[in-house]
Write a protein that holds these residues in place. Sequence first.
Motif, PDB file in Angstrom:
ATOM      1  N   GLU A  56     140.917  60.420 160.246  1.00  0.00           N
ATOM      2  CA  GLU A  56     140.839  61.060 161.555  1.00  0.00           C
ATOM      3  C   GLU A  56     140.879  60.023 162.681  1.00  0.00           C
ATOM      4  N   ALA A  57     140.164  58.927 162.504  1.00  0.00           N
ATOM      5  CA  ALA A  57     140.170  57.859 163.514  1.00  0.00           C
ATOM      6  C   ALA A  57     141.553  57.226 163.620  1.00  0.00           C
ATOM      7  N   ALA A  59     144.432  58.704 162.971  1.00  0.00           N
ATOM      8  CA  ALA A  59     145.304  59.664 163.654  1.00  0.00           C
ATOM      9  C   ALA A  59     145.045  59.654 165.158  1.00  0.00           C
ATOM     10  N   GLN A  60     143.782  59.548 165.546  1.00  0.00           N
ATOM     11  CA  GLN A  60     143.450  59.507 166.974  1.00  0.00           C
ATOM     12  C   GLN A  60     143.988  58.222 167.619  1.00  0.00           C
ATOM     13  N   ARG A  61     143.865  57.090 166.918  1.00  0.00           N
ATOM     14  CA  ARG A  61     144.422  55.836 167.454  1.00  0.00           C
ATOM     15  C   ARG A  61     145.933  55.920 167.588  1.00  0.00           C
ATOM     16  N   ARG A  63     147.721  58.655 168.102  1.00  0.00           N
ATOM     17  CA  ARG A  63     148.027  59.506 169.255  1.00  0.00           C
ATOM     18  C   ARG A  63     147.844  58.721 170.554  1.00  0.00           C
ATOM     19  N   ALA A  64     146.788  57.923 170.633  1.00  0.00           N
ATOM     20  CA  ALA A  64     146.530  57.129 171.840  1.00  0.00           C
ATOM     21  C   ALA A  64     147.610  56.066 172.033  1.00  0.00           C
ATOM     22  N   PHE A  75     146.091  58.483 178.402  1.00  0.00           N
ATOM     23  CA  PHE A  75     145.882  57.435 177.420  1.00  0.00           C
ATOM     24  C   PHE A  75     145.969  56.028 178.013  1.00  0.00           C
TER      25      PHE A  75
END
Length: 190
Positions: A56-57, A59-61, A63-64, A75
């Motif tokens: 999850e982390a 995937a978030q990185r 996206r950012a 972002f």
Amino acid sequence: MAKTPPSTPTDAETASEQPTVGKGRPTPTRREKEEARKRPLVTNDRAEARRKARAEAQAQRERARAGMARGDEKFLPMRDRGPQKKFVRDYVDARFSFGELLIPLMFVVIILTFIPDISVQYIGIVALWAFFIVAAADAVLLGFQVTRKLRQKFGEDRAEKVRWYAAMRALQLRMMRLPKPQVKRGQYPE
């Protein structure tokens, strides 16, 4: 063929045909609702929880990173946010800067230092310093141009100090700039 006599309805069939009043089932007690909501704070399978959190982390990185490369305001770091900084980025990306060639020239000079002839090394170092002076002069000139353009567009009292921001962006290779250039060369902002 013989006709079969109609069967008599059972109690269950009669109950299903009759309209139900209310929701048709008893209201759950508070204890039953709380039991249904209970989940452990820490899962029993910690390795799986760690893998899930890591994925999850990641995937978030991602996206950012993609959002920053696109220039999405949400972002961007604080130093890159705002309409004036976007104007500066677009202005710098639209023009050719001598500073863009500084890193490739440094690489060439490093290769020249491996040649045993001292005159070749000397010429490479002098050329590098001369080019560095030209790139610095270009960056100073760019700072004045950008400041003048910002004052024209946003007003004398609202223009931010962006000379250093413009110079640092101009000294980077175009393909390595973040956020990625949104305009083509020669496509100056209005």
